[in-house]
Scaffold this motif. Structure first.
Motif, PDB file in Angstrom:
ATOM      1  N   UNK A 161      -9.489  -8.085 -77.548  1.00  0.00           N
ATOM      2  CA  UNK A 161      -9.648  -6.631 -77.656  1.00  0.00           C
ATOM      3  C   UNK A 161      -8.577  -5.952 -76.803  1.00  0.00           C
ATOM      4  N   UNK A 162      -8.096  -4.822 -77.279  1.00  0.00           N
ATOM      5  CA  UNK A 162      -7.069  -4.070 -76.551  1.00  0.00           C
ATOM      6  C   UNK A 162      -7.743  -3.341 -75.389  1.00  0.00           C
ATOM      7  N   UNK A 163      -7.219  -3.582 -74.179  1.00  0.00           N
ATOM      8  CA  UNK A 163      -7.780  -2.929 -72.993  1.00  0.00           C
ATOM      9  C   UNK A 163      -6.838  -1.876 -72.412  1.00  0.00           C
ATOM     10  N   UNK A 187       5.185   1.043 -77.303  1.00  0.00           N
ATOM     11  CA  UNK A 187       4.077   0.606 -76.461  1.00  0.00           C
ATOM     12  C   UNK A 187       3.637  -0.802 -76.871  1.00  0.00           C
ATOM     13  N   UNK A 188       3.305  -1.608 -75.877  1.00  0.00           N
ATOM     14  CA  UNK A 188       2.811  -2.967 -76.090  1.00  0.00           C
ATOM     15  C   UNK A 188       1.334  -2.979 -75.735  1.00  0.00           C
ATOM     16  N   UNK A 189       0.523  -3.600 -76.603  1.00  0.00           N
ATOM     17  CA  UNK A 189      -0.907  -3.684 -76.331  1.00  0.00           C
ATOM     18  C   UNK A 189      -1.195  -4.797 -75.332  1.00  0.00           C
ATOM     19  N   UNK A 190      -2.095  -4.530 -74.405  1.00  0.00           N
ATOM     20  CA  UNK A 190      -2.561  -5.531 -73.453  1.00  0.00           C
ATOM     21  C   UNK A 190      -3.972  -5.888 -73.902  1.00  0.00           C
ATOM     22  N   UNK A 191      -4.197  -7.171 -74.159  1.00  0.00           N
ATOM     23  CA  UNK A 191      -5.493  -7.601 -74.677  1.00  0.00           C
ATOM     24  C   UNK A 191      -6.201  -8.535 -73.703  1.00  0.00           C
ATOM     25  N   UNK A 192      -7.521  -8.594 -73.867  1.00  0.00           N
ATOM     26  CA  UNK A 192      -8.362  -9.549 -73.157  1.00  0.00           C
ATOM     27  C   UNK A 192      -9.276 -10.200 -74.182  1.00  0.00           C
ATOM     28  N   UNK A 193      -9.613 -11.442 -73.930  1.00  0.00           N
ATOM     29  CA  UNK A 193     -10.534 -12.158 -74.818  1.00  0.00           C
ATOM     30  C   UNK A 193     -11.943 -11.639 -74.588  1.00  0.00           C
TER      31      UNK A 193
END
Length: 142
Positions: free
Chosen positions: A87-89, A102-108
């Motif tokens: 998911x994008x945080x 912009x670059x998306x930062x994700x977390x599981x």
């Protein structure tokens, strides 16, 4: 009269390639299998994710999970299954340049036991298979 060396080598390569192709097409390898079904997390369909089946020979098949549904091509036999739902945080600029993308930062969003240290397995049979997965999400942060 003998064929030129280059032509002889070319014939040898073609003959070897044909022999390998015929040998690889005969059976002996795992049969193809397709697995489809649903993925739920905490009793709700997984909106978006990825599911991967890795067969006994190490061959992988990966498919998208969309609105809880998936379909993957794999091989028959015992498969290790991994489900990932990033998911994008946050977002950040790709570089310091003005107007940088912009670059998306994700977390599981799922526990490791479903992806990097997956405990999920499925014994796929040749042909079509159905498997539904009922997963538990990460504990909610307080």
């Amino acid at each position: 009269r003998a064929a030129p060396k280059g032509l002889t080598m070319c014939r040898l390569i073609v003959a070897c390639t044909a022999a390998l192709a015929v040998a690889g097409c005969g059976g002996g390898g795992p049969s193809p299998a397709t697995v489809s079904g649903t993925v739920t997390v905490d009793d709700s369909p997984l909106a978006s994710g990825v599911i991967t089946f890795t067969g006994p020979n190490g061959q992988s098949g990966t498919g998208k999970v969309e609105q809880g549904r998936y379909e993957v091509r794999t091989v028959a036999g015992a498969n290790r299954v991994q489900v990932s739902a990033p998911v994008v945080v946050a977002t950040r600029p790709e570089s310091k340049s003005p107007g940088a993308a912009l670059v998306e930062i994700t977390e599981e969003s799922l526990p490791d036991k479903y992806h990097v240290r997956s405990e999920l397995t499925f014994d796929a049979q040749s042909g079509g298979n159905t498997k539904d997965w009922a997963l538990q999400g990460k504990p909610k942060k307080k």
